[in-house]
Design a protein around this motif. Structure first.
Motif, PDB file in Angstrom:
ATOM      1  N   GLU A  97       0.850  -1.259  -0.048  1.00  0.00           N
ATOM      2  CA  GLU A  97       0.126  -0.043  -0.024  1.00  0.00           C
ATOM      3  C   GLU A  97       0.893   1.214  -0.067  1.00  0.00           C
ATOM      4  OE1 GLU A  97      -2.520   0.664   3.483  1.00  0.00           O
ATOM      5  OE2 GLU A  97      -0.957  -0.349   4.971  1.00  0.00           O
ATOM      6  N   LYS A  98       1.977   1.239   0.585  1.00  0.00           N
ATOM      7  CA  LYS A  98       3.038   2.272   0.574  1.00  0.00           C
ATOM      8  C   LYS A  98       3.581   2.515  -0.581  1.00  0.00           C
ATOM      9  CE  LYS A  98       6.040   4.430   3.573  1.00  0.00           C
ATOM     10  NZ  LYS A  98       6.984   4.141   5.060  1.00  0.00           N
ATOM     11  N   GLU A 100       2.173   1.774  -3.597  1.00  0.00           N
ATOM     12  CA  GLU A 100       1.082   2.168  -4.382  1.00  0.00           C
ATOM     13  C   GLU A 100       0.860   3.475  -4.200  1.00  0.00           C
ATOM     14  OE1 GLU A 100      -2.130  -0.682  -3.760  1.00  0.00           O
ATOM     15  OE2 GLU A 100      -1.028  -2.105  -4.898  1.00  0.00           O
ATOM     16  N   ALA A 101       1.188   4.131  -2.945  1.00  0.00           N
ATOM     17  CA  ALA A 101       0.746   5.760  -2.603  1.00  0.00           C
ATOM     18  C   ALA A 101       1.878   6.320  -2.731  1.00  0.00           C
ATOM     19  CB  ALA A 101       0.536   5.700  -1.276  1.00  0.00           C
ATOM     20  N   SER A 104       0.879   9.932  -4.352  1.00  0.00           N
ATOM     21  CA  SER A 104       0.240  10.717  -3.253  1.00  0.00           C
ATOM     22  C   SER A 104       1.096  10.806  -1.939  1.00  0.00           C
ATOM     23  CB  SER A 104      -1.116  10.103  -3.082  1.00  0.00           C
ATOM     24  OG  SER A 104      -1.130   8.766  -2.784  1.00  0.00           O
ATOM     25  N   TYR A 105       2.145  10.775  -1.922  1.00  0.00           N
ATOM     26  CA  TYR A 105       3.221  10.880  -0.908  1.00  0.00           C
ATOM     27  C   TYR A 105       2.934  12.251   0.011  1.00  0.00           C
ATOM     28  CZ  TYR A 105       6.141  14.092  -2.969  1.00  0.00           C
ATOM     29  OH  TYR A 105       6.721  15.447  -3.471  1.00  0.00           O
ATOM     30  N   ASP A 107       0.338  13.590   0.647  1.00  0.00           N
ATOM     31  CA  ASP A 107      -0.947  13.794   1.524  1.00  0.00           C
ATOM     32  C   ASP A 107      -1.165  12.320   2.223  1.00  0.00           C
ATOM     33  OD1 ASP A 107      -1.513  16.248   0.909  1.00  0.00           O
ATOM     34  OD2 ASP A 107      -2.416  15.572  -1.163  1.00  0.00           O
ATOM     35  N   SER A 108      -0.417  11.231   1.954  1.00  0.00           N
ATOM     36  CA  SER A 108      -0.675  10.068   2.504  1.00  0.00           C
ATOM     37  C   SER A 108      -0.212   9.856   3.921  1.00  0.00           C
ATOM     38  CB  SER A 108       0.157   8.875   1.680  1.00  0.00           C
ATOM     39  OG  SER A 108      -0.116   7.733   2.200  1.00  0.00           O
ATOM     40  N   PRO A 109      -0.915   9.471   4.928  1.00  0.00           N
ATOM     41  CA  PRO A 109      -0.428   9.122   6.192  1.00  0.00           C
ATOM     42  C   PRO A 109       0.719   7.965   6.185  1.00  0.00           C
ATOM     43  CG  PRO A 109      -2.718   8.316   5.834  1.00  0.00           C
ATOM     44  CD  PRO A 109      -2.140   9.107   4.573  1.00  0.00           C
ATOM     45  N   LEU A 110       0.742   7.221   5.184  1.00  0.00           N
ATOM     46  CA  LEU A 110       1.718   6.220   5.239  1.00  0.00           C
ATOM     47  C   LEU A 110       3.228   6.662   5.074  1.00  0.00           C
ATOM     48  CD1 LEU A 110      -0.111   3.907   2.596  1.00  0.00           C
ATOM     49  CD2 LEU A 110       0.125   3.849   4.959  1.00  0.00           C
ATOM     50  N   ARG A 116       8.712  11.828   3.035  1.00  0.00           N
ATOM     51  CA  ARG A 116       8.102  12.949   1.934  1.00  0.00           C
ATOM     52  C   ARG A 116       9.241  13.598   1.489  1.00  0.00           C
ATOM     53  NH1 ARG A 116       3.993  13.165   6.112  1.00  0.00           N
ATOM     54  NH2 ARG A 116       2.106  12.126   5.208  1.00  0.00           N
TER      55      ARG A 116
END
Length: 186
Positions: A97-98, A100-101, A104-105, A107-110, A116
């Motif tokens: 999931e990280k 794939e994110a 959107s790094y 805004d992603s809480p991951l 970032r």
């Protein structure tokens, strides 16, 4: 479509075969770009030295190094390198999931603030012309030592070469990283 076909392992000398086997041990498969570079063994040897230095022991976690490579490759539009880096991130324990994110790094809480900062520099450095500004480097240095910043920029620079190499040659993606690519990336 591959513009320059990879050599077969039986077409390379013993030293070149050893480097390719090292790459296979690192990645879990024989990379087609190494088999193309094998046409110029000195180039492959130099690239292997760079890869070994960048992914060797350092301050920056190897999972993050792979995410940095993925981000720089995505920004450069290199599907081959992005898939390789994503596969490497998985191998080094980064959650799917990280991976794939990455787009959107921000805004992603991951992602942590440090991640970032590193991914942001990778995204901006991966495009031409390079969009990294002084403020980006200042933010990066708030989270990483100068040695770690050197490691991060080395990953980005290595992928800059590989992005140009693989997109220019249309290097075919191998089954192992292809099998783990997010369908969104296709």
């Amino acid at each position: 479509m591959t513009r320059l076909p990879p050599l077969e392992l039986d077409q390379v000398d013993a030293e070149t075969r050893h480097m390719i086997e090292n790459a296979e041990n690192l990645m879990g498969f024989v990379p087609n770009d190494a088999l193309v570079m094998a046409r110029h063994p000195a180039l492959l040897k130099a690239m292997w030295g760079l890869v070994a230095a960048i992914y060797g022991p350092g301050e920056v976690d190897n999972g993050l190094k792979r995410l940095i490579g993925e981000a720089a490759s995505k920004a450069a539009g290199c599907f081959y390198c992005s898939a390789h880096a994503a596969h490497g991130a998985r191998v080094h324990g980064v959650a799917q999931e990280k991976i794939e994110a990455v787009w959107s790094y921000q805004d992603s809480p991951l992602f942590s603030e440090a991640e970032r900062a590193a991914i942001g520099v990778a995204m901006k450095a991966g495009v031409i012309p390079n969009e990294v500004e002084d403020g980006d480097m200042e933010t990066l240095r708030q989270h990483f030592s100068d040695t770690a910043v050197t490691e991060i920029v080395a990953v980005i620079a290595m992928f800059g070469f590989l992005n140009r190499w693989n997109t220019t040659l249309g290097t075919a993606l191998e089954p192992t990283p292809l099998a783990t690519v997010n369908q969104f990336d296709l």
